[in-house]
Scaffold this motif. Structure first.
Motif, PDB file in Angstrom:
ATOM      1  N   GLN A   1     -26.757 -76.742 -39.431  1.00 16.27           N
ATOM      2  CA  GLN A   1     -26.408 -78.121 -39.735  1.00 16.27           C
ATOM      3  C   GLN A   1     -26.400 -78.385 -41.236  1.00 16.27           C
ATOM      4  O   GLN A   1     -25.623 -79.204 -41.727  1.00 16.27           O
ATOM      5  N   GLN A   2     -27.251 -77.671 -41.963  1.00 16.55           N
ATOM      6  CA  GLN A   2     -27.336 -77.856 -43.406  1.00 16.55           C
ATOM      7  C   GLN A   2     -26.347 -76.975 -44.164  1.00 16.55           C
ATOM      8  O   GLN A   2     -26.307 -77.001 -45.392  1.00 16.55           O
ATOM      9  N   GLY A   3     -25.558 -76.198 -43.432  1.00 17.90           N
ATOM     10  CA  GLY A   3     -24.550 -75.361 -44.080  1.00 17.90           C
ATOM     11  C   GLY A   3     -25.090 -74.100 -44.717  1.00 17.90           C
ATOM     12  O   GLY A   3     -24.403 -73.467 -45.517  1.00 17.90           O
ATOM     13  N   GLU A   4     -26.318 -73.704 -44.356  1.00 21.36           N
ATOM     14  CA  GLU A   4     -26.921 -72.515 -44.949  1.00 21.36           C
ATOM     15  C   GLU A   4     -26.481 -71.230 -44.243  1.00 21.36           C
ATOM     16  O   GLU A   4     -26.631 -70.140 -44.786  1.00 21.36           O
ATOM     17  N   ILE A   5     -25.982 -71.352 -43.013  1.00 23.16           N
ATOM     18  CA  ILE A   5     -25.368 -70.217 -42.321  1.00 23.16           C
ATOM     19  C   ILE A   5     -24.030 -70.688 -41.758  1.00 23.16           C
ATOM     20  O   ILE A   5     -23.839 -71.868 -41.472  1.00 23.16           O
ATOM     21  N   SER A   6     -23.102 -69.763 -41.629  1.00 18.55           N
ATOM     22  CA  SER A   6     -21.752 -70.099 -41.187  1.00 18.55           C
ATOM     23  C   SER A   6     -21.699 -70.296 -39.667  1.00 18.55           C
ATOM     24  O   SER A   6     -22.655 -69.981 -38.947  1.00 18.55           O
ATOM     25  N   ASN A   7     -20.561 -70.799 -39.190  1.00 20.75           N
ATOM     26  CA  ASN A   7     -20.358 -70.935 -37.748  1.00 20.75           C
ATOM     27  C   ASN A   7     -20.487 -69.578 -37.060  1.00 20.75           C
ATOM     28  O   ASN A   7     -21.096 -69.461 -35.992  1.00 20.75           O
ATOM     29  N   LEU A   8     -19.891 -68.539 -37.678  1.00 21.00           N
ATOM     30  CA  LEU A   8     -19.937 -67.202 -37.102  1.00 21.00           C
ATOM     31  C   LEU A   8     -21.378 -66.691 -37.009  1.00 21.00           C
ATOM     32  O   LEU A   8     -21.791 -66.156 -35.973  1.00 21.00           O
ATOM     33  N   GLN A   9     -22.136 -66.860 -38.081  1.00 23.99           N
ATOM     34  CA  GLN A   9     -23.533 -66.408 -38.074  1.00 23.99           C
ATOM     35  C   GLN A   9     -24.337 -67.135 -37.002  1.00 23.99           C
ATOM     36  O   GLN A   9     -25.117 -66.520 -36.267  1.00 23.99           O
ATOM     37  N   TYR A  10     -24.141 -68.448 -36.899  1.00 24.00           N
ATOM     38  CA  TYR A  10     -24.883 -69.239 -35.914  1.00 24.00           C
ATOM     39  C   TYR A  10     -24.558 -68.784 -34.488  1.00 24.00           C
ATOM     40  O   TYR A  10     -25.455 -68.552 -33.677  1.00 24.00           O
ATOM     41  N   LEU A  11     -23.267 -68.611 -34.197  1.00 22.42           N
ATOM     42  CA  LEU A  11     -22.860 -68.197 -32.855  1.00 22.42           C
ATOM     43  C   LEU A  11     -23.337 -66.783 -32.535  1.00 22.42           C
ATOM     44  O   LEU A  11     -23.715 -66.485 -31.400  1.00 22.42           O
ATOM     45  N   MET A  12     -23.316 -65.899 -33.532  1.00 16.01           N
ATOM     46  CA  MET A  12     -23.783 -64.532 -33.292  1.00 16.01           C
ATOM     47  C   MET A  12     -25.284 -64.505 -33.033  1.00 16.01           C
ATOM     48  O   MET A  12     -25.774 -63.720 -32.222  1.00 16.01           O
ATOM     49  N   HIS A  13     -26.042 -65.356 -33.732  1.00 20.19           N
ATOM     50  CA  HIS A  13     -27.478 -65.455 -33.460  1.00 20.19           C
ATOM     51  C   HIS A  13     -27.714 -65.952 -32.035  1.00 20.19           C
ATOM     52  O   HIS A  13     -28.600 -65.457 -31.337  1.00 20.19           O
ATOM     53  N   LEU A  14     -26.921 -66.933 -31.601  1.00 17.00           N
ATOM     54  CA  LEU A  14     -27.056 -67.436 -30.233  1.00 17.00           C
ATOM     55  C   LEU A  14     -26.745 -66.338 -29.225  1.00 17.00           C
ATOM     56  O   LEU A  14     -27.424 -66.206 -28.200  1.00 17.00           O
ATOM     57  N   ASN A  15     -25.702 -65.550 -29.500  1.00 13.87           N
ATOM     58  CA  ASN A  15     -25.353 -64.437 -28.614  1.00 13.87           C
ATOM     59  C   ASN A  15     -26.501 -63.435 -28.528  1.00 13.87           C
ATOM     60  O   ASN A  15     -26.825 -62.917 -27.458  1.00 13.87           O
ATOM     61  N   THR A  16     -27.124 -63.160 -29.674  1.00 18.48           N
ATOM     62  CA  THR A  16     -28.229 -62.198 -29.698  1.00 18.48           C
ATOM     63  C   THR A  16     -29.425 -62.728 -28.915  1.00 18.48           C
ATOM     64  O   THR A  16     -30.043 -61.997 -28.136  1.00 18.48           O
ATOM     65  N   LEU A  17     -29.751 -64.009 -29.090  1.00 16.24           N
ATOM     66  CA  LEU A  17     -30.857 -64.604 -28.352  1.00 16.24           C
ATOM     67  C   LEU A  17     -30.588 -64.587 -26.846  1.00 16.24           C
ATOM     68  O   LEU A  17     -31.524 -64.520 -26.041  1.00 16.24           O
ATOM     69  N   ALA A  18     -29.306 -64.635 -26.480  1.00 17.25           N
ATOM     70  CA  ALA A  18     -28.935 -64.615 -25.061  1.00 17.25           C
ATOM     71  C   ALA A  18     -28.873 -63.198 -24.503  1.00 17.25           C
ATOM     72  O   ALA A  18     -28.602 -63.014 -23.318  1.00 17.25           O
TER      73      ALA A  18
END
Length: 203
Positions: free
Chosen positions: A85-102
């Motif tokens: 939300q603060q723009g410190e990580i990109s959309n791609l990074q955020y989605l990839m982290h979510l994929n990894t957590l899943a």
């Protein structure tokens, strides 16, 4: 959180155990040196800011690998969301982290990383991204984005006729999963190892 590490599921436990052992060594060294405050950033990065790290029972649970991580996973997700939300990580990074957590990774065709369709307007020549109706409702699957499609799938479910009484199939809304090994191989068929895997799949 500046990088993404993906491991095969057969290696995952060994890698995690090594990380926890390293973490314990850092904690022990800092405790001897009387520098507990230096641990704060490590705890937050690993999603453990809400754990009482002075509780010997929790520390033993972590050290022995019996910790389920449920609370800390929630905190880690909150931290990731804040960074995004603060723009410190990109959309791609955020989605990839979510994929990894899943539990998704590139080494398993049945659990390949996925990315959501975020738009619902594919007819306008220009998109006004300030209009909420341009975006899909992420609380609903693609088949329920409008009332007509949702009604169609509901009708299929309600009117399901069992084709094989000896081997009954429960009623369903969708006949396929949004991600499968076959779908992954189809879309990446021009790249190895997907080409060979697709040939093998088709016999």
């Amino acid at each position: 959180l500046g990088c993404l590490l993906v491991f095969h599921k057969t290696e995952r436990e060994t890698v995690f155990e090594s990380i926890w052992n390293l973490r314990q060594e850092v904690m022990a060294r800092n405790e001897v040196q009387g520098e507990d405050k230096k641990n704060t950033s490590i705890y937050i990065a690993m999603g453990e800011a809400d754990l009482d790290l002075k509780d010997s029972s929790k520390m033993m649970e972590l050290a022995q690998g019996r910790w389920t991580g449920r609370t800390s996973s929630k905190t880690l997700l909150q931290n990731l969301r804040r960074l995004w939300q603060q723009g410190e990580i990109s959309n791609l990074q955020y989605l990839m982290h979510l994929n990894t957590l899943a539990g998704r990774n590139y080494n398993d065709f049945t659990q390949y990383p996925i990315f959501p369709w975020v738009l619902r307007d594919y007819s306008s020549e220009q998109l006004d991204l300030t209009r909420p109706e341009v975006f899909r409702d992420l609380s609903k699957p693609m088949g329920a984005q409008d009332e007509a499609r949702a009604a169609e799938y509901k009708k299929r479910f309600d009117n399901w006729l069992e084709p094989d009484p000896e081997h009954p199939t429960p009623p369903f809304h969708y006949a396929t999963h949004y991600s499968s090994a076959a779908a992954v191989m189809f879309y990446l068929i021009r790249l190895e190892p997907f080409t060979s895997a697709h040939v093998h799949l088709q016999g």
